[in-house]
Structure formats: structure tokens, C-alpha cells
Scaffold this motif. Structure first.
Motif, PDB file in Angstrom:
ATOM      1  N   ARG A 109      96.411 -50.378 -55.309  1.00  0.00           N
ATOM      2  CA  ARG A 109      96.234 -51.450 -56.294  1.00  0.00           C
ATOM      3  C   ARG A 109      97.310 -52.477 -56.015  1.00  0.00           C
ATOM      4  O   ARG A 109      98.458 -52.133 -55.769  1.00  0.00           O
ATOM      5  N   ARG A 110      96.941 -53.758 -56.027  1.00  0.00           N
ATOM      6  CA  ARG A 110      97.933 -54.817 -55.852  1.00  0.00           C
ATOM      7  C   ARG A 110      98.095 -55.586 -57.148  1.00  0.00           C
ATOM      8  O   ARG A 110      97.209 -55.578 -57.995  1.00  0.00           O
ATOM      9  N   HIS A 111      99.241 -56.239 -57.273  1.00  0.00           N
ATOM     10  CA  HIS A 111      99.506 -57.058 -58.452  1.00  0.00           C
ATOM     11  C   HIS A 111      99.833 -58.466 -57.998  1.00  0.00           C
ATOM     12  O   HIS A 111     100.515 -58.662 -56.989  1.00  0.00           O
ATOM     13  N   LEU A 136      98.110 -49.963 -40.618  1.00  0.00           N
ATOM     14  CA  LEU A 136      98.120 -49.607 -42.045  1.00  0.00           C
ATOM     15  C   LEU A 136      97.195 -50.580 -42.760  1.00  0.00           C
ATOM     16  O   LEU A 136      97.266 -50.739 -43.970  1.00  0.00           O
ATOM     17  N   ASP A 137      96.359 -51.282 -42.014  1.00  0.00           N
ATOM     18  CA  ASP A 137      95.708 -52.446 -42.596  1.00  0.00           C
ATOM     19  C   ASP A 137      94.392 -52.764 -41.886  1.00  0.00           C
ATOM     20  O   ASP A 137      93.420 -52.044 -42.037  1.00  0.00           O
ATOM     21  N   GLN A 138      94.363 -53.818 -41.061  1.00  0.00           N
ATOM     22  CA  GLN A 138      93.095 -54.380 -40.598  1.00  0.00           C
ATOM     23  C   GLN A 138      92.690 -53.985 -39.190  1.00  0.00           C
ATOM     24  O   GLN A 138      91.732 -54.530 -38.652  1.00  0.00           O
ATOM     25  N   GLY A 149     106.221 -56.045 -38.706  1.00  0.00           N
ATOM     26  CA  GLY A 149     105.704 -55.964 -40.064  1.00  0.00           C
ATOM     27  C   GLY A 149     104.943 -57.202 -40.493  1.00  0.00           C
ATOM     28  O   GLY A 149     104.861 -58.205 -39.772  1.00  0.00           O
ATOM     29  N   ASN A 150     104.412 -57.122 -41.684  1.00  0.00           N
ATOM     30  CA  ASN A 150     103.488 -58.129 -42.206  1.00  0.00           C
ATOM     31  C   ASN A 150     104.022 -59.567 -42.267  1.00  0.00           C
ATOM     32  O   ASN A 150     103.325 -60.500 -41.848  1.00  0.00           O
ATOM     33  N   PRO A 151     105.249 -59.818 -42.775  1.00  0.00           N
ATOM     34  CA  PRO A 151     105.668 -61.221 -42.882  1.00  0.00           C
ATOM     35  C   PRO A 151     105.735 -61.944 -41.531  1.00  0.00           C
ATOM     36  O   PRO A 151     105.805 -63.180 -41.499  1.00  0.00           O
TER      37      PRO A 151
HETATM   38 MO   LIG Z   1      98.341 -56.127 -45.146  1.00  0.00          MO
END
Ligand SMILES: [Mo]
Ligand SMILES: Nc1nc2c(c(=O)[nH]1)N[C@H]1C(S)=C(S)[C@@H](COP(=O)(O)OP(=O)(O)OC[C@H]3O[C@@H](n4cnc5c(=O)[nH]c(N)nc54)[C@H](O)[C@@H]3O)O[C@H]1N2
Ligand SMILES: Nc1nc2c(c(=O)[nH]1)N[C@H]1C(S)=C(S)[C@@H](COP(=O)(O)OP(=O)(O)OC[C@H]3O[C@@H](n4cnc5c(=O)[nH]c(N)nc54)[C@H](O)[C@@H]3O)O[C@H]1N2
Ligand code: SF4
Length: 753
Positions: free
Chosen positions: A634-636, A141-143, A110-112
Motif C-alpha cells: 500500500r502506498r500513501h 523489486l518493481d517493473q 536505487g529508484n531515485p
Molecule cells: Mo518502484
């Protein structure tokens, strides 16, 4: 008593330097981080921080963070000790390997992991020790489309060109909201400040986004396309560059390194701005003006992120972004996009042809998805568990991932994990994914962990070398995340979970140096491996590895034969060492089969037919059906994917899981406060915020919510759970060139609840 210590923030790609305040309890002597502020002396971030970094202390002290490993006994997760947990993890995995083979273990990263020493320097070795090709990660899910596009262009999927933010005259941001996300696949601290500085030096900012985001509000020009159509818009920009004779002479100096301009011109011929304007929902005149403004700027950098990658034509869009950079003479030159050179990257070698970039070296068992960058699509995990037959997944290892929330098909994956033979998670929280674990191995607090950005330095707009040692000591007998992963590796390779974790590092050091000394272009060519190893510090294994990488790297001392960096220099510079702005790196970075930057690779040219079919089939800019809208993410600023809703400082206020929709759509559909939203994967009921900051026909809903699942230990998050947007998505639509699922531009139907 309070002291302070510097520590790089591990929470997003900006890698800000923090100053932590540490309090010592007079009676127990126990130290706790009580506050964080920006480190004004940090050579990279100069004091910048955002609310997430400012809440480092809450994260570090979160009472829901697991201190001890958990093991499943009689169906329940209970506390255990480290030796029992690590031994059980290895035995459980070995049993799966013995009965069903290594391929029946899936691995999800995952991302972290991109922000930890364990994730960047040890997780890849764990994958190798597992011996499985069923590797999944947040990349699909991303790049991943950006990786594939870069792979085809320069021959290597990890060599990204990033915008030279400090020097560009015209920044074009497509499908990214860096004022909120703090930038991604481009590492810079204080992205908002960089945008202000750009404007102050007379530069231009263009933002292309269906939402009028905080970033778009700073722009000179904001274009709001229909989601999922950027590849067509960019193809039209390229067509216009050719048609209006705006291609830079000599490609701004890059022409000798580039192949395929003519093939590209032919392939783009059909995509005139007038032909795609209805599909994109952007006027042809605006597309032409965009092309002209990029070509006319003294320097320009086109930069795309999530809105350009997690879409149906993600790889095409990522490719065309760099095509525009190349054709306008903005590739590999100051003010354009450039290739960073990290302190631990191999020292530059002369240009040479390589093997080039290939995908599909293996395929997923059930749907036959091609491997890309050594990975299979994350959305394919559920079916690989569910479908009987040889090679069926029986076990999963996750490191810092929460795919049950972060990926489509999460509920299916959750059910599959309930039935799985064995699940091991390395994760600090008992959450939506890790509640399925048989063994849950929690890393210690960030304050007890070292930090070095082995990956993100490769994406940094300015080179620096920075290392944070652990700020607080580990309790006796408590392994850090490096040791957890290293002991799993040693257990799986038969050496034993009790072996010295440093053995893992010694093997890597020996193997890396053996290659270096036999490479005539290495700064240590011809030297003796043993004598080089003897020069490494008597220190923890990861520090010995970093010392080695720094010393054979571009800025290194070549093991004592020139002036340059060693790890000791990093320890002596707690606020980091500045290594300067990006410098041109062509043709050295190129590893394609031709030895040139390949502008018109066959797989990409081939995929244009799919784009053309979409453009031809659907010229209407309106919604797909009555009540039909296209959903985007959308991100916060006070959120971070699925795992930071448990900190009181970051929750509440505007950080809410609501649906944004335009008043015209709300009126038309009779929606005022709550809506029912339906997608191919399921339906949800969500509170609505009506706003003109989004294009009509488009709605947005943030991801990472939906914490009302039984069996999680997230007290704060569960109180305001939100809904899981990925339940709307059945994960059926992928960008075929990268295996990346469509998360942006998802067709949904919305009705009053
Ligand atoms: Mo990401
Ligand atoms: N609909 C929709 N879905 C999306 C996205 C979107 O925009 N829209 N965005 C996608 C993107 S870009 C990404 S990157 C993915 C993220 O997908 P994932 O990486 O699967 O999910 P995260 O929410 O980042 O989960 C991180 C996990 O790591 C754990 N963790 C935190 N710190 C550490 C640590 O130091 N060590 C270890 N071992 N674990 C740690 C957390 O407890 C959590 O379980 O989500 C994707 N999902
Ligand atoms: N505060 C905060 N920061 C984060 C994260 C977080 O969750 N919270 N997550 C981190 C991670 S893992 C990542 S990957 C990065 C992501 O970093 P960004 O990509 O900058 O973040 P997003 O907010 O997903 O921005 C995507 C933008 O694309 C727009 N968009 C959607 N569809 C389309 C489209 O078809 N075309 C165009 N042109 N635009 C479109 C959306 O409206 C949105 O504004 O952020 C990182 N930083
Ligand atoms: S922008 Fe915020 S979360 Fe990102 S590194 Fe800086 S302080 Fe941490």
C-alpha cells in the motif's frame, strides 16, 4: 528578499514543474528555498503538484541531509573532505579488484536514480567502469517483468507502450493506484485529473485491485481479485476474446506487424473464464463482461503496475496486458497504448529485424538466477555475499538505493555488509543501508542540482522537452552528483579522480557521434565527427551531451541542417517546449528477430504451464490456512518508498504504518487493535486498521518503514519508525522470467498480538 525559479520535481514519475521561492539572507547573502508551488506555465503539468512536491523546501533543507562525505575510521563514520573521500573510494574498490577480481564488486542502483542526471546519464558508465556483471537494482523489486514482456514482444526491453490517457475511451487499470502513486511506467502529471477528464468526456474507468483504493473509488467497475491471479484473469479475457469472436478485424491496423495469433489462440484455449473464476476470485460473468467492454469501446487502454509485476506470474501478466491491447486493436493507436518518442531518443529508423530479446546471458553464482536486462535479482545480493567460493561478493557500490529496507532479506544483507571488505554509497542520507558504508558520498541538495528526465520522457503520455538548471549555486569545492560519479569513473579507469570530470562526457559524445555518422539512417550520416563536436556549446559536460542527443534526435536540428531543437532552445524555455501527443510508431520500434511484434514468444508460452498448474492446484478462493491471508502493499500520497519519512510535513495523519484488514477477517481471527503477523521471513507486531476497503482474505501493509535501526541519522523518521514489511519475506519466491521477487500476494499468518 525573495525570488522565484522553475524546477522540475524529482520526487516521482509525474515530473511536475514547480515554482520555487528562494529567500536571500540579508547578512550572509545565503539563499535558501523556502516554498514550492505548482508552475502554472509548465507545458507538461500546468500547475499540478502533490504534497510531496509542495514540501520540496523541507526536503532541500532537511538538517539530516549530509553536507560532507563520511569515511570509516576505526569502525566509525566520520566527516572528511571530498578529495580524501573520492580517493579512498577508488583505492578501496581497486584493492578489491586487485585481490578478488571485478566480479567481486556488486552494484545496486536505487529508484531515485531514475530522477537525476547523475543516475540516468552517468551511473550506467560507472557500472561499465567497475567491470562487474553483479548488477542489481530496484527494477527486480518493481517493473522488470514489464521490461521482459516488452522485450519478448517488440525485441527491446526499454520500449514501453503507455496508455494514451488523454484520448482513451476506456481505461483499465490493473494493480495500480495512480491517484496515490501519481502513475508509474507512464509519465503524466495530474493522473487524478486525467481520470476525471476521462469520465467527463463519457469514457469508462475499470479498476482491478483487491483493495478499494482511492483510484478504485473513481471507477465505473471495480473487480477485486485474489492477489497474484491477474495472469489467469487476463488469460481468460484473451480466451473470451477468441471464443466470442471479439478479436479486432486486422487487429485495428496492426495485423501486418504482428506474428503468432494462432499460436496464442491455442495456448489460451484452456483458460476459459469458468475455469479460472475460483482461482481468481472473480465471477466468470465479470471476466466475460470485462473482455466485452474492452472490445466494444471505440478505444481502450489496459494498464498494469506493481500489483501485476511483483507477483509470481509477473511477466505473464505484463505480456497478457499488451496481448489484450493488441487483440482489441488498441496497440499503437490513439486512445490505446502507444510508444512515446522522447526528445533525446534516437531519431526513428526504418523497421529492421534485430537480435531480439534474450535473458540468461549469465547467471548468478549461488542460485543460478538468469540475468535479465543485464541485472541479477536484488534478493540474491545477500547470498552472493554470504556464500564462500570463487566470485563471492566482497564489496558493494550503491547509488540512491536503500535495499536493506526496500528489498526482502534486508537484515541478511545488512549483516553481509557489516562483514564486507568495502562499501561505497552515493546517497544524501545516513540510513539503514548507507550506515554500512566505508565511504559515503552525499549528492548536494536538489536545488543545487540540474534536472533532465532522460528516462521518464520515454514513458510520457505527451512529448515535451524541459530542463532545469541548478537553482542555487554549489558551495566552492563541493562536487555535484554528476561530478561525484564522473570522478569515480575516472578514478576506476586509471585516469585519476582529479581529472576533469568532463572527460567522461567527451568520450560518450565521441563514441555516440562516431556511430551516428556511419549509420546511413542517422540525420547526421556522413558528417565529420570533429566538426559536429565543434558545434556543441561551451558548457558543462552533461549539457554538451544533451545538446548532442537532442540534435540527432527526432525533434532535433540535425546539427544545423534542418529546423529543430538544440539545448539552447531548452534553456530559453524555462517552462518547457511542448512536442505534442504520442504518434503511431509501428513498425519502426520493433527489434525482434522476425521484425514483427511477437505475440506468442516461446518463453512466455512455456511459462503458461506453471500458471495452469497453479490454477489447477488451487481452485479455492479462501485463505491458504487458518489465520492465513495474502499480504499486499500500500502506498500513501505523502510517502515515497523508504526515504521521505524524515520530513515533518509528510509524516503523521493517515500516513501510518498500519495493517489494513477486512472486518470479517478481524472477527474470525479475534483481532481488534494490534496483530502479530508472520511470514516465511519473520514476524512483526503492527497496529491494525479494520476497513471494508480491502477484500476479505487480503491484508495490506506499506513498505519503506522500519527506521528504528541503530546508526542512522534520520531524526524525524526514527521518532515514528514503523515496521519493515520486507522482514516477513524471505525472498524465496521469484517470477522466474524476470528475477523479480514476489512482494504482492505474500502468504502470511495473522493472529492477535
Ligand atoms: Mo518502484
Ligand atoms: N514490500 C515492498 N517492498 C518494496 C515495494 C513494495 O511495493 N512493497 N516497492 C519496491 C519499489 S517499486 C521500489 S522502486 C523499491 C525502491 O527501492 P530503493 O530504490 O532501494 O529504495 P528507496 O527507498 O527508493 O531509496 C532511495 C535511496 O536514495 C536516496 N536518495 C534520494 N535522493 C537521492 C539523490 O538525488 N541521489 C542519490 N544518490 N540518492 C538519493 C535515499 O536517501 C535512499 O537511500 O522498493 C521496493 N520495495
Ligand atoms: N505517494 C507515493 N507515490 C509513489 C511511490 C510511493 O512510495 N509513494 N512510489 C513510486 C514507485 S517506486 C512506484 S514503482 C510506483 C508504484 O505505483 P503503483 O503501482 O500505482 O502503486 P501501488 O500503490 O504499489 O499500487 C499497486 C496496487 O496493486 C494492488 N495489488 C496488490 N496485489 C495485486 C494483485 O495481485 N492484483 C491486482 N490486480 N492488484 C494488486 C494493491 O492493492 C495496490 O493498490 O509509485 C511511485 N509513486
Ligand atoms: S506528483 Fe508530486 S511528487 Fe510527483 S512530480 Fe508532481 S509534485 Fe512531485
Amino acid at each position: 528578499m525573495t525570488r522565484t525559479a522553475p524546477r522540475i520535481c524529482p520526487l516521482c514519475e509525474a515530473t511536475c514543474g514547480l515554482t520555487l521561492s528562494i529567500d536571500r539572507d540579508r547578512t550572509t547573502g545565503r539563499e535558501t528555498v523556502i516554498a514550492a508551488r505548482g508552475d502554472a506555465d509548465d507545458v507538461f503539468s500546468a500547475g499540478y503538484l502533490c504534497p510531496k512536491g509542495a514540501s520540496f523546501a523541507q526536503l532541500d533543507n532537511d538538517p539530516d541531509r549530509l553536507d560532507r562525505p563520511l569515511i570509516r575510521r576505526d569502525g566509525r563514520l566520520v566527516d572528511t573532505d571530498w578529495d580524501t573521500a573520492l580517493t579512498a573510494a577508488v583505492e578501496g574498490l581497486n584493492e578489491v579488484i586487485a585481490t578478488s577480481g571485478g566480479e567481486s564488486i556488486g552494484f545496486y542502483l536505487g529508484n531515485p536514480s531514475a530522477h537525476t542526471v547523475a543516475g540516468t546519464m552517468y551511473a550506467p558508465l560507472l557500472i561499465r567502469a567497475l567491470g562487474t556483471r553483479n548488477v542489481f537494482s530496484a527494477s527486480t523489486l518493481d517493473q522488470m517483468p514489464k521490461q521482459a514482456a516488452t522485450g519478448y514482444l517488440v525485441g527491446h526491453a526499454g520500449t514501453f507502450a503507455v496508455p494514451d490517457l488523454d484520448r482513451t475511451d476506456h481505461l483499465v487499470i490493473i494493480g495500480a493506484n495512480p491517484v496515490v502513486s501519481n502513475g508509474s511506467v507512464t509519465t503524466t502529471a495530474d493522473f487524478p485529473g486525467k481520470l476525471t477528464a476521462l469520465r467527463r468526456r463519457g469514457g469508462r474507468l475499470t479498476v482491478i485491485d483487491p483493495a478499494r483504493t482511492r483510484t478504485a473509488k473513481l471507477a465505473d467497475t471495480h473487480l477485486a481479485p485474489r492477489p497474484g491471479t491477474d495472469a489467469a484473469l487476463l488469460a481468460a479475457v484473451v480466451q473470451c476474446l477468441f471464443d466470442d469472436d471479439l478479436v479486432a478485424d486486422d487487429l485495428g491496423g496492426a495485423a501486418t506487424h504482428v506474428l503468432g495469433v494462432e499460436a496464442l489462440r491455442r495456448a489460451m484455449d484452456a483458460f476459459a473464464p469458468e475455469r479460472v473464476e475460483a482461482f481468481c476470485g472473480v465471477a466468470a460473468a465479470d471476466i466475460r463482461a470485462l473482455a466485452r467492454s474492452i472490445a466494444a469501446a471505440p478505444s481502450a487502454a489496459v494498464y498494469g503496475r506493481m500489483g501485476t509485476t511483483t507477483v509470481q506470474f509477473g511477466t505473464l501478466g505484463s505480456w497478457l496486458i499488451d496481448v489484450v491491447n493488441i487483440l482489441t486493436g488498441n496497440f499503437d493507436r490513439p486512445g490505446g497504448v502507444m510508444f512515446p518518442l522522447a526528445p533525446t531518443a534516437p531519431s526513428p529508423r526504418p523497421a529492421r529485424a534485430g537480435r531480439g530479446f534474450r535473458t540468461g546471458r549469465w547467471r548468478s553464482r549461488v542460485s543460478g538466477h538468469a540475468e535479465v536486462g543485464g541485472e541479477l535479482p536484488a534478493v540474491a545480493m545477500a547470498e552472493e555475499f554470504e556464500t564462500p567460493g570463487d566470485g563471492r561478493l566482497r564489496a558493494l557500490v550503491t547509488v540512491s538505493g536503500n535495499p536493506v529496507l526496500s528489498a526482502p532479506n534486508g537484515a541478511r544483507l545488512g549483516r553481509a555488509l557489516d562483514d564486507a571488505q568495502f562499501v561505497v554509497c552515493v546517497d544524501p542520507y545516513l540510513n539503514e543501508t548507507t550506515r554500512h558504508a566505508h565511504v559515503l558520498l552525499p549528492p548536494p541538495r536538489p536545488s543545487q542540482s540540474p534536472h533532465f528526465d532522460a528516462i521518464l520522457n520515454n514513458l510520457a503520455v505527451r512529448a515535451t522537452a524541459r530542463y532545469s538548471p541548478p537553482v542555487l549555486p554549489l558551495p566552492p569545492g563541493r562536487p555535484d552528483e554528476i561530478e561525484i560519479v564522473a570522478r569515480l569513473i575516472l578514478g576506476l579507469s586509471g585516469v585519476g579522480v582529479d581529472a576533469d570530470p568532463g572527460l567522461v562526457d567527451e568520450q560518450v559524445i565521441a563514441a555516440t557521434l562516431a556511430k551516428e555518422v556511419t549509420d546511413p539512417h542517422s540525420p547526421v550520416a556522413g558528417r565529420d565527427v570533429e566538426s559536429l563536436v565543434a558545434m556543441l556549446p561551451d558548457a558543462p559536460g552533461h549539457q554538451r551531451r544533451l545538446d548532442m542527443l537532442l540534435r540527432v534526435g527526432a525533434y532535433g536540428d540535425a546539427f544545423g541542417t534542418r529546423a529543430g531543437l538544440t539545448f539552447a532552445d531548452l534553456l530559453a524555455a524555462p517552462h518547457g517546449i511542448d512536442l505534442g501527443p504520442m504518434r503511431p510508431r509501428l513498425p519502426g520500434v520493433v527489434r525482434t528477430a522476425s521484425g514483427k511484434v511477437e505475440l506468442a514468444p516461446d518463453p512466455l508460452i512455456g511459462d503458461l504451464a506453471r500458471l495452469w498448474a497453479a490454477v489447477s492446484a488451487d481452485d479455492s478462493p479462501g485463505p491458504v490456512a487458518e489465520g492465513g491471508l495474502l499480504l499486499v502493499g500500500r502506498r500513501h500520497l505523502r510517502s515515497n518508498n523508504s526515504w521521505m519519512h524524515n520530513l515533518p510535513a509528510l509524516t503523521g495523519g493517515t500516513n501510518r504504518c498500519t495493517l489494513h484488514m477486512h472486518p470479517d477477517d478481524a472477527d474470525r481471527l479475534g483481532i481488534s487493535d494490534v496483530a502479530k503477523i508472520r511470514g516465511a521471513g519473520g514476524s512483526l507486531t503492527v497496529p491494525v486498521e479494520i476497513t471494508t476497503d480491502i477484500r476479505p482474505g487480503v491484508a495490506s501493509l506499506p513498505h519503506g518503514w522500519g527506521h528504528d535501526v541503530e546508526g542512522v541519522r534520520l531524526g524525524v523518521a526514527a521518532a515514528d519508525p514503523g515496521v519493515n514489511v520486507n522482514e516477513l519475506n524471505d525472498g524465496a519466491v521469484l517470477d522466474p522470467l524476470s528475477g523479480t521477487v514476489v512482494l504482492n500476494g505474500l502468504p502470511v499468518e495473522i493472529a492477535p498480538a
